[in-house]
Write a protein that holds these residues in place. Structure first.
Motif, PDB file in Angstrom:
ATOM      1  N   VAL A   1      -8.264  93.813  20.733  1.00 51.39           N
ATOM      2  CA  VAL A   1      -7.803  94.056  22.092  1.00 51.39           C
ATOM      3  C   VAL A   1      -6.514  94.867  22.026  1.00 51.39           C
ATOM      4  O   VAL A   1      -5.602  94.533  21.286  1.00 51.39           O
ATOM      5  CB  VAL A   1      -7.579  92.724  22.841  1.00 51.39           C
ATOM      6  N   VAL A   2      -6.473  95.920  22.811  1.00 53.35           N
ATOM      7  CA  VAL A   2      -5.319  96.805  22.837  1.00 53.35           C
ATOM      8  C   VAL A   2      -4.751  96.818  24.243  1.00 53.35           C
ATOM      9  O   VAL A   2      -5.495  96.915  25.214  1.00 53.35           O
ATOM     10  CB  VAL A   2      -5.740  98.246  22.433  1.00 53.35           C
ATOM     11  N   ALA A   3      -3.457  96.707  24.362  1.00 53.34           N
ATOM     12  CA  ALA A   3      -2.802  96.797  25.667  1.00 53.34           C
ATOM     13  C   ALA A   3      -2.599  98.268  26.007  1.00 53.34           C
ATOM     14  O   ALA A   3      -2.230  99.071  25.156  1.00 53.34           O
ATOM     15  CB  ALA A   3      -1.466  96.069  25.639  1.00 53.34           C
ATOM     16  N   LEU A   4      -2.845  98.605  27.245  1.00 52.82           N
ATOM     17  CA  LEU A   4      -2.711  99.977  27.706  1.00 52.82           C
ATOM     18  C   LEU A   4      -1.800  99.974  28.919  1.00 52.82           C
ATOM     19  O   LEU A   4      -2.033  99.236  29.876  1.00 52.82           O
ATOM     20  CB  LEU A   4      -4.094 100.528  28.081  1.00 52.82           C
TER      21      LEU A   4
ATOM     22  N   GLN B   1      -6.790  94.067  36.779  1.00 53.66           N
ATOM     23  CA  GLN B   1      -6.967  94.350  35.354  1.00 53.66           C
ATOM     24  C   GLN B   1      -8.447  94.381  34.969  1.00 53.66           C
ATOM     25  O   GLN B   1      -8.898  95.285  34.269  1.00 53.66           O
ATOM     26  CB  GLN B   1      -6.231  93.310  34.511  1.00 53.66           C
ATOM     27  N   GLU B   2      -9.216  93.387  35.424  1.00 57.61           N
ATOM     28  CA  GLU B   2     -10.645  93.357  35.109  1.00 57.61           C
ATOM     29  C   GLU B   2     -11.357  94.563  35.701  1.00 57.61           C
ATOM     30  O   GLU B   2     -12.204  95.180  35.055  1.00 57.61           O
ATOM     31  CB  GLU B   2     -11.292  92.081  35.665  1.00 57.61           C
ATOM     32  N   TYR B   3     -11.012  94.913  36.935  1.00 54.82           N
ATOM     33  CA  TYR B   3     -11.650  96.039  37.606  1.00 54.82           C
ATOM     34  C   TYR B   3     -11.379  97.347  36.863  1.00 54.82           C
ATOM     35  O   TYR B   3     -12.300  98.109  36.579  1.00 54.82           O
ATOM     36  CB  TYR B   3     -11.157  96.140  39.053  1.00 54.82           C
ATOM     37  N   VAL B   4     -10.107  97.593  36.537  1.00 51.06           N
ATOM     38  CA  VAL B   4      -9.753  98.839  35.854  1.00 51.06           C
ATOM     39  C   VAL B   4     -10.384  98.879  34.457  1.00 51.06           C
ATOM     40  O   VAL B   4     -10.871  99.925  34.019  1.00 51.06           O
ATOM     41  CB  VAL B   4      -8.221  99.026  35.795  1.00 51.06           C
ATOM     42  N   LEU B   5     -10.414  97.751  33.761  1.00 54.63           N
ATOM     43  CA  LEU B   5     -11.052  97.716  32.442  1.00 54.63           C
ATOM     44  C   LEU B   5     -12.526  98.080  32.546  1.00 54.63           C
ATOM     45  O   LEU B   5     -13.032  98.882  31.755  1.00 54.63           O
ATOM     46  CB  LEU B   5     -10.885  96.343  31.793  1.00 54.63           C
ATOM     47  N   ARG B   6     -13.228  97.514  33.524  1.00 52.53           N
ATOM     48  CA  ARG B   6     -14.652  97.857  33.705  1.00 52.53           C
ATOM     49  C   ARG B   6     -14.817  99.345  34.007  1.00 52.53           C
ATOM     50  O   ARG B   6     -15.750  99.988  33.521  1.00 52.53           O
ATOM     51  CB  ARG B   6     -15.261  97.030  34.838  1.00 52.53           C
ATOM     52  N   GLN B   7     -13.930  99.892  34.820  1.00 51.06           N
ATOM     53  CA  GLN B   7     -14.003 101.317  35.138  1.00 51.06           C
ATOM     54  C   GLN B   7     -13.784 102.165  33.882  1.00 51.06           C
ATOM     55  O   GLN B   7     -14.473 103.167  33.670  1.00 51.06           O
ATOM     56  CB  GLN B   7     -12.972 101.687  36.211  1.00 51.06           C
ATOM     57  N   LEU B   8     -12.835 101.754  33.049  1.00 53.19           N
ATOM     58  CA  LEU B   8     -12.578 102.486  31.805  1.00 53.19           C
ATOM     59  C   LEU B   8     -13.773 102.409  30.854  1.00 53.19           C
ATOM     60  O   LEU B   8     -14.128 103.391  30.211  1.00 53.19           O
ATOM     61  CB  LEU B   8     -11.320 101.953  31.120  1.00 53.19           C
ATOM     62  N   ILE B   9     -14.400 101.238  30.763  1.00 49.53           N
ATOM     63  CA  ILE B   9     -15.581 101.086  29.909  1.00 49.53           C
ATOM     64  C   ILE B   9     -16.701 102.003  30.407  1.00 49.53           C
ATOM     65  O   ILE B   9     -17.338 102.707  29.616  1.00 49.53           O
ATOM     66  CB  ILE B   9     -16.044  99.608  29.871  1.00 49.53           C
ATOM     67  N   ASP B  10     -16.925 102.015  31.712  1.00 50.11           N
ATOM     68  CA  ASP B  10     -17.960 102.888  32.273  1.00 50.11           C
ATOM     69  C   ASP B  10     -17.637 104.357  32.024  1.00 50.11           C
ATOM     70  O   ASP B  10     -18.524 105.139  31.662  1.00 50.11           O
ATOM     71  CB  ASP B  10     -18.126 102.641  33.774  1.00 50.11           C
ATOM     72  N   LEU B  11     -16.389 104.733  32.208  1.00 50.08           N
ATOM     73  CA  LEU B  11     -15.970 106.114  31.991  1.00 50.08           C
ATOM     74  C   LEU B  11     -16.173 106.525  30.534  1.00 50.08           C
ATOM     75  O   LEU B  11     -16.704 107.595  30.237  1.00 50.08           O
ATOM     76  CB  LEU B  11     -14.505 106.287  32.386  1.00 50.08           C
ATOM     77  N   ALA B  12     -15.781 105.654  29.612  1.00 46.78           N
ATOM     78  CA  ALA B  12     -15.887 105.975  28.184  1.00 46.78           C
ATOM     79  C   ALA B  12     -17.335 106.016  27.711  1.00 46.78           C
ATOM     80  O   ALA B  12     -17.641 106.667  26.711  1.00 46.78           O
ATOM     81  CB  ALA B  12     -15.094 104.958  27.365  1.00 46.78           C
ATOM     82  N   SER B  13     -18.234 105.338  28.410  1.00 52.04           N
ATOM     83  CA  SER B  13     -19.626 105.298  27.966  1.00 52.04           C
ATOM     84  C   SER B  13     -20.436 106.501  28.449  1.00 52.04           C
ATOM     85  O   SER B  13     -21.545 106.731  27.984  1.00 52.04           O
ATOM     86  CB  SER B  13     -20.299 104.002  28.426  1.00 52.04           C
TER      87      SER B  13
END
Length: 105
Positions: free
Chosen positions: A29-32, A57-69
């Protein structure tokens, strides 16, 4: 899974077993920190998070995961160009429009 990024490969492999606690413990886990976020952007993201029943935090993390995929537009274009070069196949614009219109009937 050739042509896939590690994130896409991970998501495919763990699609059915995705659970927050297990997932967080399974990877480093990395803090951003994102600085200088305008207040109206933060408020909009917080409102979207609340509507989805998640913390910001959960919402933005999910958005980042979707973006990166998802592949970038540049990656998609590069793959299409390499397929054209490898196969030597090109479609003229009229053929594309005709096929598109046929699918709409």
């Amino acid at each position: 899974m050739t042509g896939s990024t590690p994130v896409v490969q991970w998501r495919r492999a763990n699609r059915m077993t995705f659970r927050w606690p297990r997932w967080q413990n399974a990877v480093m886990v990395v803090a951003l920190t994102i600085r200088n976020v305008p207040e109206e952007i933060r408020d909009e993201l917080a409102a979207r998070a609340a509507r989805s029943g998640r913390s910001l935090q959960e919402y933005v993390l999910r958005q980042l995961i979707d973006l990166a995929s998802q592949p970038t537009a540049e990656d998609v274009i590069a793959r299409a160009r390499s397929r054209v070069q490898a196969t030597g196949t090109r479609l003229d614009p009229e053929r594309i429009i005709t096929d598109r219109d046929a699918d709409r009937r």
